[in-house]
Design a protein around this motif. Sequence first.
Motif, short mmCIF file in Angstrom:
data_model
loop_
_atom_site.label_atom_id
_atom_site.label_comp_id
_atom_site.label_asym_id
_atom_site.label_seq_id
_atom_site.Cartn_x
_atom_site.Cartn_y
_atom_site.Cartn_z
N SER A 5 0.84 -1.21 0.00
CA SER A 5 0.00 0.00 0.00
C SER A 5 0.87 1.25 0.00
N GLN A 6 2.01 1.22 0.67
CA GLN A 6 2.93 2.36 0.66
C GLN A 6 3.53 2.57 -0.72
N ILE A 7 3.84 1.48 -1.41
CA ILE A 7 4.37 1.58 -2.77
C ILE A 7 3.32 2.18 -3.71
N ILE A 8 2.07 1.70 -3.60
CA ILE A 8 0.99 2.24 -4.43
C ILE A 8 0.82 3.74 -4.18
N GLU A 9 0.80 4.13 -2.91
CA GLU A 9 0.60 5.53 -2.57
C GLU A 9 1.79 6.38 -3.03
N GLY A 10 3.01 5.83 -2.95
CA GLY A 10 4.18 6.57 -3.40
C GLY A 10 4.16 6.81 -4.90
N MET B 253 -1.27 -1.25 -12.99
CA MET B 253 -0.17 -1.57 -12.10
C MET B 253 -0.65 -1.77 -10.67
N MET B 254 -1.63 -1.00 -10.26
CA MET B 254 -2.19 -1.13 -8.92
C MET B 254 -2.77 -2.53 -8.72
N LEU B 255 -3.50 -3.02 -9.70
CA LEU B 255 -4.08 -4.37 -9.60
C LEU B 255 -2.98 -5.43 -9.61
N GLU B 256 -1.90 -5.18 -10.35
CA GLU B 256 -0.78 -6.13 -10.35
C GLU B 256 -0.12 -6.21 -8.97
N ILE B 257 0.03 -5.06 -8.31
CA ILE B 257 0.66 -5.04 -6.99
C ILE B 257 -0.22 -5.78 -5.98
N ILE B 258 -1.52 -5.63 -6.08
CA ILE B 258 -2.45 -6.28 -5.16
C ILE B 258 -2.46 -7.80 -5.36
N THR C 203 -4.31 -12.97 7.38
CA THR C 203 -4.60 -11.86 8.29
C THR C 203 -4.29 -10.53 7.60
N ILE C 204 -5.11 -10.19 6.63
CA ILE C 204 -4.93 -8.95 5.88
C ILE C 204 -6.23 -8.14 5.95
N PRO C 205 -6.15 -6.83 5.87
CA PRO C 205 -7.34 -5.97 5.99
C PRO C 205 -8.19 -6.00 4.71
N MET C 206 -9.15 -6.90 4.66
CA MET C 206 -9.93 -7.10 3.44
C MET C 206 -10.71 -5.85 3.02
N LEU C 207 -11.21 -5.08 3.99
CA LEU C 207 -11.95 -3.87 3.63
C LEU C 207 -11.04 -2.87 2.92
N GLU C 208 -9.82 -2.72 3.41
CA GLU C 208 -8.88 -1.80 2.78
C GLU C 208 -8.47 -2.30 1.40
N ILE C 209 -8.20 -3.60 1.30
CA ILE C 209 -7.83 -4.17 0.00
C ILE C 209 -8.98 -4.02 -0.99
N SER C 210 -10.21 -4.22 -0.53
CA SER C 210 -11.37 -4.06 -1.39
C SER C 210 -11.45 -2.63 -1.93
N ARG C 211 -11.15 -1.66 -1.06
CA ARG C 211 -11.17 -0.26 -1.49
C ARG C 211 -10.09 0.01 -2.53
N TYR C 212 -8.91 -0.56 -2.34
CA TYR C 212 -7.83 -0.39 -3.31
C TYR C 212 -8.18 -1.03 -4.65
N ASP D 238 -7.76 12.83 -7.26
CA ASP D 238 -8.83 12.03 -6.67
C ASP D 238 -8.28 10.74 -6.05
N VAL D 239 -7.37 10.09 -6.78
CA VAL D 239 -6.81 8.81 -6.32
C VAL D 239 -6.08 9.00 -5.00
N VAL D 240 -5.22 10.01 -4.94
CA VAL D 240 -4.45 10.26 -3.71
C VAL D 240 -5.39 10.59 -2.56
N SER D 241 -6.42 11.37 -2.83
CA SER D 241 -7.38 11.73 -1.79
C SER D 241 -8.10 10.50 -1.25
N ILE D 242 -8.51 9.61 -2.15
CA ILE D 242 -9.21 8.39 -1.73
C ILE D 242 -8.29 7.49 -0.91
N LEU D 243 -7.06 7.32 -1.38
CA LEU D 243 -6.14 6.42 -0.69
C LEU D 243 -5.77 6.93 0.70
N ASN D 244 -5.79 8.25 0.86
CA ASN D 244 -5.42 8.84 2.16
C ASN D 244 -6.60 9.03 3.09
#
Length: 286
Positions: free
Chosen positions: A68-73, A159-164, A205-214, A234-240
Amino acid sequence: MSWHGIEQFKTEITVITKVQHRNLVKLLGYCIHGEDRLLVYELLPNSSLDSFIFDTTKRAVLDWKRRSQIIEGIAQGLLYLHKYSRLRIIHRDLKASNVLLDNDLNPKISDFGTARIFGDDESRANTLKVVGTYGYMSPEYAMKGIISEKSDVYSFGVMMLEIITGKKNTSFSDMDDHLNLVGHVWNLWKDGRISDIADPSLGETIPMLEISRYVQVGLLCVEETAADRPTMSDVVSILNNESLVDLPVPNQPAFSAANRYRNNNNLVQNPESSDNTLTISDLEAR
């Protein structure tokens, strides 16, 4: 012997020497000697993102927090190029192999040889020579040569979907014969099967709600119509904003049947290129 040629080499130098951001690679110098051309980047000991995310052993190092840090960066670096740098820049070839990782696995966008500089009053441009990588090009760019910020947004979404998922869009296949990763993720997301989308190496043990949002943000970025895609702001605002729950519902993504557009639109792979980099010559807008 690089197929990019001297013009792309000059573009790289012009662009990267005029922008500075913690999520963009830093150019230290360059050299031209005869036909040889050399770019000297800052030392990035962990090579490129694709060497981690598509490696069955090394990707275990990337837990969800790191991914998630890589995606946000990457999103922050792209937002800077589109909105806050001295030049408005469309990268045009954003992909995992063009994201380098420093010693702490912080992402830095690289390879600006095919970047396009926009004027302050320019929102999009047309080109008859499309240069990019199969599987990351937006439909309006691949088929009509239309370049805009939303072209990069599409590439970012892939690329975001590839990282996930830990899977590569252009080499993905499954038993249901989905023709790319994006189409596969879309069908799983529609069925609410988020746990089947996430890379198994992330563990249980991963945050499924957060992953679903990503995942939802990634699918919004690969919308077929450019106007329906979010901006990088918009993307940065949503992720943060973790409390944001009312996200738009994405439509079926473009090129979920990827081979159809590849075969019908005369994409020609340059024999000297690697990583499925393609050019489209004499492209006419339809």
